[in-house]
Design an enzyme around this catalytic site. Structure first.
Site, short mmCIF file in Angstrom:
data_model
loop_
_atom_site.label_atom_id
_atom_site.label_comp_id
_atom_site.label_asym_id
_atom_site.label_seq_id
_atom_site.Cartn_x
_atom_site.Cartn_y
_atom_site.Cartn_z
N HIS A 72 -58.11 65.41 -5.83
CA HIS A 72 -56.94 65.56 -4.97
C HIS A 72 -57.00 66.93 -4.29
CE1 HIS A 72 -54.02 62.45 -6.92
NE2 HIS A 72 -55.21 61.95 -6.68
N TYR A 197 -43.90 66.33 -6.83
CA TYR A 197 -42.99 67.09 -7.70
C TYR A 197 -41.66 67.17 -6.96
CZ TYR A 197 -46.96 68.80 -10.52
OH TYR A 197 -48.04 68.90 -11.35
N PRO A 289 -44.88 71.25 -19.14
CA PRO A 289 -45.92 70.52 -18.40
C PRO A 289 -45.83 70.64 -16.87
CG PRO A 289 -44.34 68.99 -19.39
CD PRO A 289 -44.00 70.34 -19.90
N LYS A 293 -50.69 72.94 -16.88
CA LYS A 293 -51.58 74.01 -17.33
C LYS A 293 -52.04 73.91 -18.79
CE LYS A 293 -52.11 76.43 -13.64
NZ LYS A 293 -52.86 75.39 -12.93
N TYR A 380 -51.93 76.77 -8.86
CA TYR A 380 -52.00 75.36 -9.30
C TYR A 380 -53.46 74.94 -9.50
CZ TYR A 380 -50.69 70.52 -9.93
OH TYR A 380 -50.50 69.27 -10.47
P1 RFL Z 1 -53.98 69.19 -29.43
O1 RFL Z 1 -54.32 68.20 -28.36
O2 RFL Z 1 -52.61 69.20 -29.94
O3 RFL Z 1 -55.00 68.92 -30.62
C1 RFL Z 1 -54.84 69.56 -31.88
C2 RFL Z 1 -55.49 68.68 -32.93
O4 RFL Z 1 -55.42 69.34 -34.19
C3 RFL Z 1 -55.03 68.40 -35.18
N1 RFL Z 1 -54.39 69.13 -36.28
C4 RFL Z 1 -54.97 69.37 -37.47
N2 RFL Z 1 -56.18 69.05 -37.94
C5 RFL Z 1 -56.48 69.43 -39.20
N3 RFL Z 1 -55.62 70.13 -40.00
C6 RFL Z 1 -54.38 70.48 -39.55
N4 RFL Z 1 -53.54 71.17 -40.33
C7 RFL Z 1 -54.02 70.10 -38.24
N5 RFL Z 1 -52.90 70.28 -37.49
C8 RFL Z 1 -53.15 69.68 -36.31
C9 RFL Z 1 -54.12 67.43 -34.45
O5 RFL Z 1 -54.08 66.17 -35.11
C10 RFL Z 1 -54.79 67.36 -33.09
O6 RFL Z 1 -55.72 66.29 -33.00
O7 RFL Z 1 -54.33 70.68 -28.96
P2 RFL Z 1 -55.50 71.22 -28.02
O8 RFL Z 1 -56.82 70.60 -28.42
O9 RFL Z 1 -55.37 72.69 -27.99
O10 RFL Z 1 -55.19 70.60 -26.57
C11 RFL Z 1 -54.04 71.01 -25.86
C12 RFL Z 1 -53.53 69.86 -24.96
O11 RFL Z 1 -53.42 68.69 -25.75
C13 RFL Z 1 -52.17 70.18 -24.31
O12 RFL Z 1 -52.12 71.51 -23.89
C14 RFL Z 1 -51.86 69.27 -23.08
O13 RFL Z 1 -51.73 67.93 -23.46
C15 RFL Z 1 -50.57 69.72 -22.39
N6 RFL Z 1 -50.20 68.85 -21.24
C16 RFL Z 1 -50.82 68.99 -20.01
N7 RFL Z 1 -51.80 69.88 -19.84
C17 RFL Z 1 -52.47 69.97 -18.64
O14 RFL Z 1 -53.37 70.81 -18.51
N8 RFL Z 1 -52.16 69.17 -17.56
C18 RFL Z 1 -51.17 68.24 -17.64
O15 RFL Z 1 -50.98 67.49 -16.67
C19 RFL Z 1 -50.44 68.15 -18.89
N9 RFL Z 1 -49.46 67.25 -19.03
C20 RFL Z 1 -49.20 67.88 -21.39
C21 RFL Z 1 -48.84 67.10 -20.24
C22 RFL Z 1 -48.56 67.67 -22.61
C23 RFL Z 1 -47.58 66.71 -22.71
N10 RFL Z 1 -47.00 66.53 -24.00
C24 RFL Z 1 -46.61 65.30 -24.53
C25 RFL Z 1 -46.98 67.62 -24.94
C26 RFL Z 1 -47.86 66.15 -20.33
C27 RFL Z 1 -47.19 65.96 -21.54
C28 RFL Z 1 -46.09 64.93 -21.54
C1 PHB Z 2 -49.53 63.71 -15.78
O1 PHB Z 2 -50.16 62.99 -14.98
O2 PHB Z 2 -49.32 63.34 -16.95
C2 PHB Z 2 -49.05 65.03 -15.34
C3 PHB Z 2 -49.41 65.51 -14.09
C4 PHB Z 2 -48.95 66.74 -13.66
C5 PHB Z 2 -48.12 67.50 -14.48
C6 PHB Z 2 -47.77 67.03 -15.74
C7 PHB Z 2 -48.24 65.80 -16.17
O3 PHB Z 2 -47.66 68.69 -14.04
#
Ligand code: RFL
Ligand code: PHB
Length: 385
Positions: A72, A197, A289, A293, A380
């Protein structure tokens, strides 16, 4: 068991670090608390910065992303049901990649398997022992131990690693936002070819996607709302009210195949290194979110730490000594950007008409000022490593 780097957490951070180190000839063991199926079922991030796509290619996991992901070169920002476009290529010379975190994690597991990487899932009671440079855990009811040079906490925001840093050393910074995001995944064509957004006096909305047949939408909801409080019909009605009129008219709706409410929070823990322990990704910082980032910051940390550890095993400790400082400098920039975009785009509970007008003026300024669009685009698409 003996390894060089013991990684706690098999989410995107842990798997990517293990993949990059393994390719550089450094041994790792990854300990994951959940099952692989559970890790792969989490629907999370959708947007990769260009720098993140480059790290994934460098790790040998870029092929499917380059085939199936969507590049994009801009995004839409909206207020009062009217949108305008910010062109990332024109303003920042870079694009972003729409490719789900679920797919990234899937590709990383496939790559780890292909290289014979050790990822132990369903590892219970994972406990770092910094003094002994070891990690103990329980697998299938039996106590196990990994001796290592370094322990890396990739265990997310509720992990165990951060708790090993003494309270008089660890400093945390936190902000909770008084609302959540209700997210819906639906097997419908995305309403727009690029993300939207939307600021609205009823609350924020976001139109995103996973592919041409799979849409991801979010609306701001009160923090106490549950999924049960939102029927599919109520969700679609509310989304339509908040997005640009032309998008609302085009919107195709269908059953939600996933629906969840996520809280919004900013959090930073410092330092990101303590003795032989390093923190990476959500274990050290959380962003709301809105700026997309979270995953990108995690990939940035992995980039710095993999270089630092490769340097260490090559006889140069500068990278590990400066890891925390380098990573945190970039983290704080993303913390600020995510806070700003969240604050500008959401309806706060105590917000009055004055506050609403200030937000709309901020957004109008983006529309009409090349400088303001450049500021948004540059952040961004991601600041350089
Ligand atoms: P994770 O993905 O939470 O993985 C951590 C892993 O560690 C395990 N764990 C353990 N294992 C062993 N012993 C323990 N004591 C443990 N405790 C935990 C867990 O089971 C898990 O598998 O962290 P990591 O790898 O640092 O990754 C980070 C990302 O997952 C997170 O920052 C993103 O998902 C955030 N996020 C977004 N980030 C973006 O860059 N772009 C986006 O568009 C975006 N959208 C989002 C998001 C997060 C969201 N939610 C639900 C939090 C949208 C949403 C809705
Ligand atoms: C998503 O597609 O899940 C998404 C995209 C952009 C954001 C957050 C989540 O800023």
């Amino acid at each position: 068991m003996r390894t060089q780097v013991c990684i706690i957490g098999g989410g995107p951070s842990g798997l990517l670090l293990s993949q990059l180190l393994h390719r550089a000839g450094i041994d790792t063991v990854v300990l994951e608390r959940s099952t692989r199926a559970h890790v792969l079922s989490r629907i999370r991030a959708g947007v990769l910065e260009w720098g993140s796509t480059e790290v994934l290619r460098q790790a040998g996991v870029g092929a499917r992303m380059d085939r199936e992901g969507f590049v994009h070169s801009g995004t839409y920002i909206a207020a009062r049901n009217r949108g305008f476009r910010i062109d990332f290529q024109e303003r920042a010379g870079k694009s972003i990649m729409v490719y789900g975190q679920t797919e990234v994690t899937h590709d990383l597991y496939a790559a780890r398997d292909a290289m014979g990487g050790i990822v132990i899932d369903e590892a219970a009671d994972v406990t770092p022992h910094l003094d002994e440079s070891a990690v103990t855990f329980v697998k299938d009811g039996r106590g196990e131990r990994v001796d290592c040079d370094f322990i890396v906490g990739c265990d997310g925001s509720h992990g165990v690693s951060r708790t090993c840093i003494p309270a008089d050393v660890l400093k945390t910074y936190e902000r909770h936002y008084p609302f959540g995001w209700l997210g819906v995944l639906s097997e419908t064509p995305p309403v727009s070819e690029e993300l939207i957004y939307a600021n609205h006096s009823r609350g924020f909305a976001l139109c995103s996607m996973r592919n041409q047949h799979l849409s991801r939408y979010y609306i701001q909801v009160p923090i106490e709302d549950t999924v049960a409080a939102w029927s599919d019909a109520a969700f679609w009605d509310e989304l339509r009210r908040r997005i640009p009129h032309d998008a609302a008219e085009r919107l195709e709706t269908g059953p939600a195949i996933e629906k969840s409410v996520a809280p919004l929070r900013s959090f930073v823990a410092e330092p990101m290194r303590w003795r032989n322990l390093f923190l990476v990704g959500d274990a050290a910082h959380i962003v709301p979110p809105t700026g997309a980032k979270g995953l990108n910051l995690a990939i940035g940390d992995v980039h710095y730490l993999s270089e630092a550890l490769i340097g260490h095993y090559g006889g140069d400790d500068e990278g590990i000594d400066t890891y925390s400082q380098r990573a945190l400098a970039r983290v704080w920039q993303a913390i600020r950007f995510s806070w700003w975009l969240t604050t500008t785009m959401h309806r706060f509970p105590d917000q009055n008409e004055f506050d609403q007008r200030i937000q709309e003026s901020d957004i109008a300024y983006l529309e009409h000022s090349v400088a303001a669009r450049t500021v948004l685009a540059e952040q961004y698409v991601g600041l350089p490593f």
